[in-house]
Design a protein around this motif. Structure first.
Motif: not given
Length: 579
Positions: A166-169, A171-189
């Motif tokens: 994948l040439p844009e590896a 950029e895509l990895a950054a998108t995935i990592n950001a989505a995961v981090a955002s999900g963790i931040a939204r997670a309930v206590a």
């Protein structure tokens, strides 16, 4: 029997609709990449990941979690796909471990839709790697196999995606990592810790006391844990009773093998002694079962009130605060399950969304149990229609306003128990009646399946005709096979086989005896559908020990107006969306 794979080992896959279960001691992200015959990704649209969790034939988790269930339908994949890789990655930038060497080795298992494990792979020997390709499903001579890969990448997702071409590896990895981090931040206590238990007493149960990054996911996993605990506790009890019976038989055989001891005081004493030992063993087993069931009852009393509408009974107060959701939940409650040793304890029967199998609501008496025998045919047909209405209402309630289109085939035009759906105005079109109506509805849905499949395989989703309804589709067929000719039956079988992968789902109300004239022609259709009953019946088996569980559809209370109220809210939300 589950096959334990080691790195590099492969195994044939006996079916094409699968679930990949991942278990780790630490929250991780999971994804799936699609590859051509050379092991290369075509582009960034060939990967399902937390920021884009669905592809044709693939669905992954939206958040990092310690446990994942990934859905794969190999028949629904684009024709150019020859390999499917299951990837795991540690979240970055959230303060967690930086490499798999610092956590317990994860395990990946491939199971069928019934939960029976086909293979499992314990991913060991990882060190500095923060991303790993766990499994590879690959096509070989028109058959699919699974291989244990275990290839790690110290460079994380970026290195892994580069390795797959994948040439844009980056950029895509950054998108995935950001989505995961955002999900963790939204997670309930985290769920609050239970109050300390009294010495010698079990701890107080807490709702949401399971793994998961949202309360809904925790409750789902907790319900499944209760389901498994009850299955295994009952299996232990039944095994103990069987052992007690066989031990008593052996002891009696040993004493009474001599004909002189078969009657008289010696025989009576031997029987009394053997029966007393059996009773003691059974009482001990029952005490252990009662202890476990008491704990599960206490947990159920805490969990049931905390369930969201998608998981809740119709009498749960959460329905009175219902609002049309913005996204589809991870599961839906279809009814309740219980075992004869403790009928008062009912476990919610949760089915993952989107539905991977159609539903067959059995309106006949022939395949039912004792409860069905107490009702006449007309009463069972009425109850079956009411069950279909309740399930359809649930499906409508858990989808966004424009997320599900419901259609009804009612050859006789009597509507009957489906009247609440018609009266609320939640159907996409009036019920199809007569042979012409049946044929037109089936032809329209068949065409939709064909067009969407062609668009997916050619990568031309934007080229679909503007009149194609892209919402999930639910087709309710009443009194099958009345009103169906051979062509209609063929269309219905096609929808059962191919529809779910492109969002067309079936709910058939029918009596198999009424379809006996078709002979074995309809056997594949019945097998493709999940059979449920409008009255309690013990026909469902769990995936762990195979108990026969009694299914209860769990309809709304007779005097409750909650179902029409929910349907009115759904209809109002749809009108606002259209305008």
């Amino acid at each position: 029997m589950t096959v334990e794979l080691i790195r590099g080992q492969n195994h044939p896959l006996p079916e094409t609709r699968l679930e990949i279960r991942v278990s780790a001691g630490q929250p991780i992200a999971a994804g799936v990449t699609l590859n051509d015959e050379h092991g290369r990704m075509r582009d960034a649209t060939w990967i399902a990941h937390p920021a884009s969790p669905r592809l044709p034939g693939v669905e992954v988790s939206k958040q990092a979690a310690a446990d994942h269930r990934l859905a794969v339908d190999l028949d629904a994949l684009p024709a150019a796909v020859h390999r499917v890789n299951v990837l795991l990655a540690l979240p970055t930038g959230v303060g967690g471990p930086a490499s798999f060497g610092a956590v317990a080795p994860p395990t990946a298992a491939v199971t069928g839709l019934d939960g029976a494990a086909i293979v499992s792979y314990h991913i060991i020997d990882l060190d500095a790697e923060s991303a790993v390709v766990a499994l590879e499903l690959y096509r070989r001579n028109d058959a699919w196999k699974v291989r244990a890969v275990g290839q790690g990448f110290a460079g994380g997702l970026t290195a892994m995606l580069h390795d797959q071409g994948l040439p844009e590896a980056e950029e895509l990895a950054a998108t995935i990592n950001a989505a995961v981090a955002s999900g963790i931040a939204r997670a309930v206590a985290p769920a609050p810790p239970p109050p300390p238990a009294q010495p010698g007493q079990p701890g107080q149960p807490v709702a949401g006391d399971a793994t998961g990054w949202s309360m809904d996911e925790r409750l789902y996993n907790q319900v499944w844990g209760m389901f498994e605990d009850l299955a295994r506790a009952t299996a232990a009890y039944r095994s103990a009773v069987d052992f007690a019976d066989s031990r008593m038989d052996r002891e009696l055989d040993g004493v009474l093998s001599d004909p002189r001891n078969r009657v008289g005081p010696v025989a009576d004493a031997a029987r009394a002694k053997a029966q007393a030992k059996r009773a003691q063993l059974v009482d001990q087993a029952r005490a252990a079962l009662d202890r476990d069931v008491t704990q599960l009852v206490a947990e159920s009393e805490v969990v049931e009130p905390a369930l969201p509408p998608a998981y809740a009974r119709w009498d749960n107060p959460c329905w009175h605060a219902y609002k049309v959701p913005d996204e589809v939940p991870m599961a839906l409650r279809l009814g309740d399950l219980s075992l004869p040793e403790h009928v008062g304890l009912r476990i919610p029967m949760l089915m993952r969304m989107p539905l991977q199998r159609g539903l067959w609501i059995d309106s006949g008496r022939g395949g039912g149990g004792m409860e069905a025998a107490l009702h006449d045919s007309e009463d069972l047909r009425r109850r079956a229609a009411e069950t279909a209405t309740a399930i359809a209402a649930r499906l409508l309630a858990v989808h966004p306003a424009d997320g599900l289109s419901v259609r009804v085939i009612d050859p006789t035009g009597t509507v009957g128990g489906l009247a609440p759906l018609v009266e609320a105005g939640v159907l996409a079109e009036p019920p199809a009646v007569g042979e012409a109506g049946v044929a037109a509805t089936l032809a329209g849905l068949t065409q939709r399946v064909d067009l969407v499949q062609m668009a997916i395989r050619s990568g031309a989703g934007d080229a679909l005709p503007p009149d194609i309804d892209l919402a999930e589709q639910l087709l309710i067929v009443r009194d099958f096979p009345h009103g169906f000719d051979d062509r209609g039956v063929t269309h219905l079988r096609y929808l059962a086989d191919e529809g779910a992968s492109v969002g067309v789902h079936l709910m058939i109300i029918g009596d198999r005896e009424d379809a006996r004239a078709y002979g074995p022609l309809l056997d594949p259709l019945w097998r493709a559908l999940l059979r449920i009953t409008p009255v309690p019946d013990d026909h469902l088996a769990d995936p762990w020990v195979g108990h026969a569980w009694t299914y209860d559809p769990g309809l709304p209370p007779p005097s409750s107006g909650i179902l029409p109220q929910i349907l009115r809210q759904v209809a109002a939300a749809r009108q606002r969306t259209e305008h």
